[in-house]
Design a protein around this motif. Structure first.
Motif, mmCIF file in Angstrom:
data_model
loop_
_atom_site.group_PDB
_atom_site.id
_atom_site.type_symbol
_atom_site.label_atom_id
_atom_site.label_comp_id
_atom_site.label_asym_id
_atom_site.label_seq_id
_atom_site.Cartn_x
_atom_site.Cartn_y
_atom_site.Cartn_z
ATOM 1 N N GLN A 176 -7.020 24.844 6.732
ATOM 2 C CA GLN A 176 -8.232 24.031 5.469
ATOM 3 C C GLN A 176 -8.742 22.704 6.313
ATOM 4 O OE1 GLN A 176 -9.087 26.627 2.861
ATOM 5 N NE2 GLN A 176 -8.133 28.038 4.517
ATOM 6 N N LYS A 177 -7.651 21.991 7.090
ATOM 7 C CA LYS A 177 -7.902 20.488 6.990
ATOM 8 C C LYS A 177 -9.517 20.250 7.230
ATOM 9 C CE LYS A 177 -7.337 17.126 9.891
ATOM 10 N NZ LYS A 177 -6.114 16.344 11.056
ATOM 11 N N TYR A 178 -10.726 20.808 7.847
ATOM 12 C CA TYR A 178 -11.803 20.801 8.877
ATOM 13 C C TYR A 178 -12.943 21.534 8.243
ATOM 14 C CZ TYR A 178 -9.099 19.067 13.100
ATOM 15 O OH TYR A 178 -8.256 18.471 13.461
ATOM 16 N N LEU A 179 -12.106 21.571 6.764
ATOM 17 C CA LEU A 179 -13.763 22.210 5.689
ATOM 18 C C LEU A 179 -13.807 21.093 5.079
ATOM 19 C CD1 LEU A 179 -11.792 25.748 3.962
ATOM 20 C CD2 LEU A 179 -13.868 24.973 5.812
ATOM 21 N N LYS A 180 -12.697 20.400 4.740
ATOM 22 C CA LYS A 180 -13.147 19.201 4.056
ATOM 23 C C LYS A 180 -13.236 17.325 5.179
ATOM 24 C CE LYS A 180 -10.216 15.428 0.856
ATOM 25 N NZ LYS A 180 -8.309 15.593 0.142
ATOM 26 N N PHE A 181 -12.898 17.751 6.021
ATOM 27 C CA PHE A 181 -12.884 16.158 7.422
ATOM 28 C C PHE A 181 -13.552 16.791 8.392
ATOM 29 C CE2 PHE A 181 -9.324 15.421 4.928
ATOM 30 C CZ PHE A 181 -9.197 14.173 4.665
ATOM 31 N N LEU A 182 -14.610 16.134 8.931
ATOM 32 C CA LEU A 182 -15.284 16.632 10.182
ATOM 33 C C LEU A 182 -14.311 16.749 11.326
ATOM 34 C CD1 LEU A 182 -18.177 14.237 10.384
ATOM 35 C CD2 LEU A 182 -18.376 16.765 10.064
ATOM 36 N N PRO A 183 -14.098 17.450 12.382
ATOM 37 C CA PRO A 183 -13.372 17.608 13.944
ATOM 38 C C PRO A 183 -13.213 16.466 14.561
ATOM 39 C CG PRO A 183 -15.172 19.139 14.293
ATOM 40 C CD PRO A 183 -15.118 18.643 12.633
ATOM 41 N N TYR A 184 -14.009 14.907 14.001
ATOM 42 C CA TYR A 184 -13.070 14.364 14.879
ATOM 43 C C TYR A 184 -12.232 12.889 14.020
ATOM 44 C CZ TYR A 184 -15.549 10.197 17.285
ATOM 45 O OH TYR A 184 -16.164 8.762 17.510
ATOM 46 N N PHE A 185 -11.638 12.632 15.282
ATOM 47 C CA PHE A 185 -10.734 10.964 14.871
ATOM 48 C C PHE A 185 -11.209 9.721 15.213
ATOM 49 C CE2 PHE A 185 -8.151 14.706 15.758
ATOM 50 C CZ PHE A 185 -7.054 15.065 14.539
ATOM 51 N N PRO A 186 -11.764 9.251 14.524
ATOM 52 C CA PRO A 186 -11.781 8.059 14.573
ATOM 53 C C PRO A 186 -11.230 6.559 14.199
ATOM 54 C CG PRO A 186 -12.932 8.205 12.242
ATOM 55 C CD PRO A 186 -11.935 9.468 12.653
ATOM 56 N N ILE A 187 -10.652 5.786 15.747
ATOM 57 C CA ILE A 187 -9.747 5.037 15.640
ATOM 58 C C ILE A 187 -9.902 3.424 14.441
ATOM 59 C CG2 ILE A 187 -8.933 2.848 16.783
ATOM 60 C CD1 ILE A 187 -9.964 4.613 19.448
#
Length: 569
Positions: A176-187
Motif C-alpha cells: 500500500q505504500k505507493y498509494l500514499k507516497f511517490l515511488p521516488y526516494f529523495p536524499i
C-alpha cells in the motif's frame, strides 16, 4: 542418437537458446538488432558473492552467444551505488550504524582509504572478480547515472503516472505504500538519508519532488526521520527511483533487451515489466529466472547474514575456469555451493577439456555437444587450437602432495619443486613441464588450499581435497572388500611401525605388499582387481586411474589412507 544439425542453435547450450530467443523476439517487435544490450545489476550495499557474479557472468555468456550468432552485443554492469545502507553486513564495523539509510556512495570505505566510498569498494570487489575471469562489460554507476540526468525523462514519466503505478503495485503485490507516497526516494538535504524522506507531490513544471523526512520501516525496524521538509529536482542526482520502478527506467534508458532475475525479486520484475510496457512504451527485456545459490546448510547466501562466498575466496583456491564452469553449467535449479566444490570442479573442467579435444570419448552426442559448448563459453569462444600445453593432474593428488610437505617446507618455491619431483616420480609430468604456467598455477592453488584447511595431523579433513567425507558409490560386496583392505593396511602399518627400531622395510617392498593386499582381496571375492583399484583411486583422488597405487599409498602414509577409506565408505 545424434541430434540433427539443423536443430542445433549456436553451440547447443541453454545460453544459445536464450540468445536465439532474444533475436527472434526483437525481430518480431520490429526493433533494431544493431547492438543488443544485456544487463546485470550489481548490488553495492554488501560484500558481493558468487551469486552476484553469476548474474553478470551468465549475462556475458548470452552476449557472447549473440555475437556468435552474428550480432553486436554489450553487457551493461549497473552498480546500484546510490542505494541506501539498510543493515550493517556481518563482519563490518559497528560505526556503519551511524550511516544507515545513507547512499552507499556517500559512506566512507570501511576497509580504509583504498576507495572513495563504501559503495565504490563493494562494486570494485565484484568488478575485480569479473576481470579475473576475463568478463568484458561496460560499467555504469547508479550515482553517476542519476547525476548525469540519464534517467531524468523516465523518472518524469513515472512520477506523472504515480497514481496509476501505485494502484497497480497495490493490486499486484498488496503493498500500500505507493498509494500514499511517490515511488521516488529523495536524499534529505538535512540528514543526508534515503528512505526516511517520503515523497509527497510531484511538481511537473519544476520537475521537482516535495518530501517530508518523517521516517520509514526498514527491515521491520522503524527508522525515525529528522522532520525536515523540502523539495528536490529529479535531475540533481539527489534522489532515486524505488526498485519497483527503477528497472523499467534503466531498461529504456540503456536500451536493454535481456536481464535475468532471481526468484526473490519476481514481484518487482513483474511490476517493472508492466511499467516499461504501459508507461514508458518500451517493450520490456526478455528475462530468464535463475534459482538462488545456497550455502551447505541450505541457507540463502546473503551479504547481511555473513555466509558470503566471494569470487576472491574461490579464486584463492580454484582457477577462473572452475568458477565459470560452476556458473555456465546450468541456470535453473537451486544449488548448494561451498569452497569444498572447488576440487571437483577443477577436475570436471579437465574432463570437459579432454572431451573437447577428443582425448576422452563421450558416446552421448547431445551431452557431448553441450559439454563442448560450455567449454567454449568458459574460454570466451576462443579455445586454444590444441591442448598441448595442458597437463591434467587430479586436484586431490596435488592437495595430498602439498599436505605431505606443508609442515616440512615453508618456502613456496621449494614446496613447488618438492611436489613437482613427486609428480615426476609418478610419471605424471616430464622435467620440462616445470616451465608450464598452468601447472605452476594449479600447484600454487592446491598449496593455498592446504595452508588454509590442513590440520596439524597432516592428512585429514578438508586437506584431503574437499568433501573428504563424501561417500563413494559401491555395491555391498565391494564395500566389504574395500573395508577389509583398510583393515589389512592398518595391520600392515602397525607391523611396520613395530619393526622400525630394528629394521626398515624398504618403501618398494612395502608398496608391493600393499599391491598384494589389494589384489588378493579382489581375487578372493571373485572380483576383478582392476575394479577394486578403480574404487580406491576414486576414494583417494576422485578419478579412476592414477600413479601405481602401492607406491602412492606408501608415499601418502598408510595410516592416512586408512582414515580416508574409513570416511568415504
Amino acid at each position: 542418437m545424434s541430434s540433427s544439425p539443423e536443430n542445433i542453435i549456436g553451440k547447443g547450450t541453454w545460453i544459445d537458446k536464450i540468445a536465439y530467443t532474444i533475436i527472434e523476439r526483437e525481430k518480431k517487435l520490429g526493433r533494431s538488432t544493431a547492438n543488443i544490450k544485456v544487463e546485470s545489476g550489481l548490488g553495492a550495499s554488501g560484500i558481493p558473492h558468487i551469486g552476484s557474479m553469476g548474474d553478470a557472468v551468465r549475462a556475458y555468456g548470452i552476449s557472447l552467444a549473440l555475437k556468435n550468432l552474428g550480432y553486436s552485443s554489450e553487457l551493461i554492469a549497473f552498480s546500484d551505488d546510490l542505494d541506501g545502507l539498510r543493515k550493517v553486513p556481518a563482519g563490518l564495523p559497528k560505526w556503519l550504524e551511524n550511516h544507515i539509510c545513507k547512499p552507499v556512495s556517500t559512506i566512507p570505505d570501511p576497509y580504509g582509504d583504498c576507495h572513495d566510498s563504501y559503495g565504490q569498494h563493494m562494486s570494485s570487489l565484484l568488478l575485480e572478480g569479473l576481470d579475473s575471469a576475463g568478463i568484458k562489460y561496460t560499467f555504469r554507476s547508479g550515482t553517476q547515472t542519476y547525476k548525469s540526468g540519464i534517467l531524468t525523462e523516465q523518472t518524469h514519466k513515472i512520477l506523472l503516472n504515480s497514481k496509476l503505478i501505485g494502484d497497480k503495485i497495490a493490486e499486484s503485490t498488496g503493498q500500500q505504500k505507493y498509494l500514499k507516497f511517490l515511488p521516488y526516494f529523495p536524499i534529505c538535504e538535512k540528514c543526508s538519508r534515503l528512505y526516511v524522506a517520503n515523497s509527497i507531490d510531484y511538481l511537473e513544471n519544476e520537475r521537482a519532488v516535495t518530501y517530508s523526512c518523517t521516517g520509514n520501516t526498514i527491515g521491520k525496524k522503524l527508522i525515525q526521520g529528522c522532520g525536515h521538509s523540502g523539495q528536490v529536482k529529479i535531475d540533481s542526482g539527489n534522489g532515486k527511483l524505488a526498485w519497483k520502478v527503477e528497472f523499467a527506467a534503466r531498461w529504456q534508458a540503456f536500451d536493454i533487451k535481456f536481464e535475468a532475475f532471481g526468484k526473490d525479486i519476481m514481484d518487482s520484475v513483474r511490476i517493472n515489466d508492466w511499467i516499461s510496457d504501459e508507461v514508458l512504451k518500451f517493450s520490456h527485456p526478455l528475462h530468464a529466472k535463475y534459482e538462488m545459490f545456497l550455502d551447505k546448510g541450505g541457507k540463502k547466501i546473503s551479504k547481511s547474514a555473513g555466509n558470503v562466498l566471494t569470487p576472491q575466496m574461490w579464486l584463492k583456491y580454484g582457477s577462473p575456469e572452475s568458477l565459470l564452469l560452476l556458473l555456465y553449467k546450468r541456470i535453473s535449479g537451486t544449488r548448494h555451493v561451498g569452497i569444498d566444490d572447488i576440487p571437483l570442479l577443477m577436475d570436471e573442467y579437465d574432463l570437459f577439456e579432454d572431451i573437447f579435444y577428443g582425448k576422452i570419448s563421450e558416446p552421448n552426442d547431445s551431452k557431448r555437444l553441450k559439454m563442448n559448448g560450455v567449454y567454449e563459453y568458459i574460454n570466451h569462444l576462443r579455445p586454444a587450437a590444441d591442448d598441448s600445453s595442458s597437463i591434467h593432474i587430479p586436484y586431490r593428488i596435488l592437495i595430498q602432495q602439498a599436505n605431505l610437505f606443508n609442515n616440512q617446507i615453508q618456502d613456496s618455491e621449494l614446496l613447488l619443486n618438492a611436489i613437482f619431483d613427486r609428480l615426476k616420480k609418478y610419471r605424471l609430468v616430464k622435467a620440462e613441464d616445470i616451465k608450464k604456467k598452468d601447472l605452476i598455477n594449479k600447484i600454487t592453488l592446491a598449496t593455498s588450499w592446504v595452508r588454509e584447511f590442513s590440520d596439524s595431523t597432516g592428512g585429514e579433513g578438508e586437506a584431503e581435497g574437499g568433501r573428504a567425507d563424501e561417500k563413494v558409490e559401491m555395491s555391498s560386496i565391494q564395500k566389504e572388500v574395500i573395508s577389509e583392505i583398510g583393515n589389512q593396511l592398518s595391520s600392515l602399518a602397525s607391523n611396520v611401525a613395530k619393526k622400525r627400531d630394528n629394521s626398515k622395510t624398504p618403501d618398494e617392498d612395502l608398496a608391493q605388499e600393499v599391491q598384494t593386499i589389494i589384489f588378493n582381496n579382489a581375487k578372493g571375492n571373485n572380483l576383478q582387481p582392476k575394479e577394486i583399484f578403480k574404487l580406491l583411486y576414486k576414494i583417494l583422488i576422485n578419478t579412476e586411474k592414477g600413479p601405481r597405487l602401492g607406491n602412492y599409498i606408501v608415499d601418502l602414509g598408510i595410516d592416512n589412507v586408512v582414515k580416508v577409506i574409513e570416511k568415504r565408505i
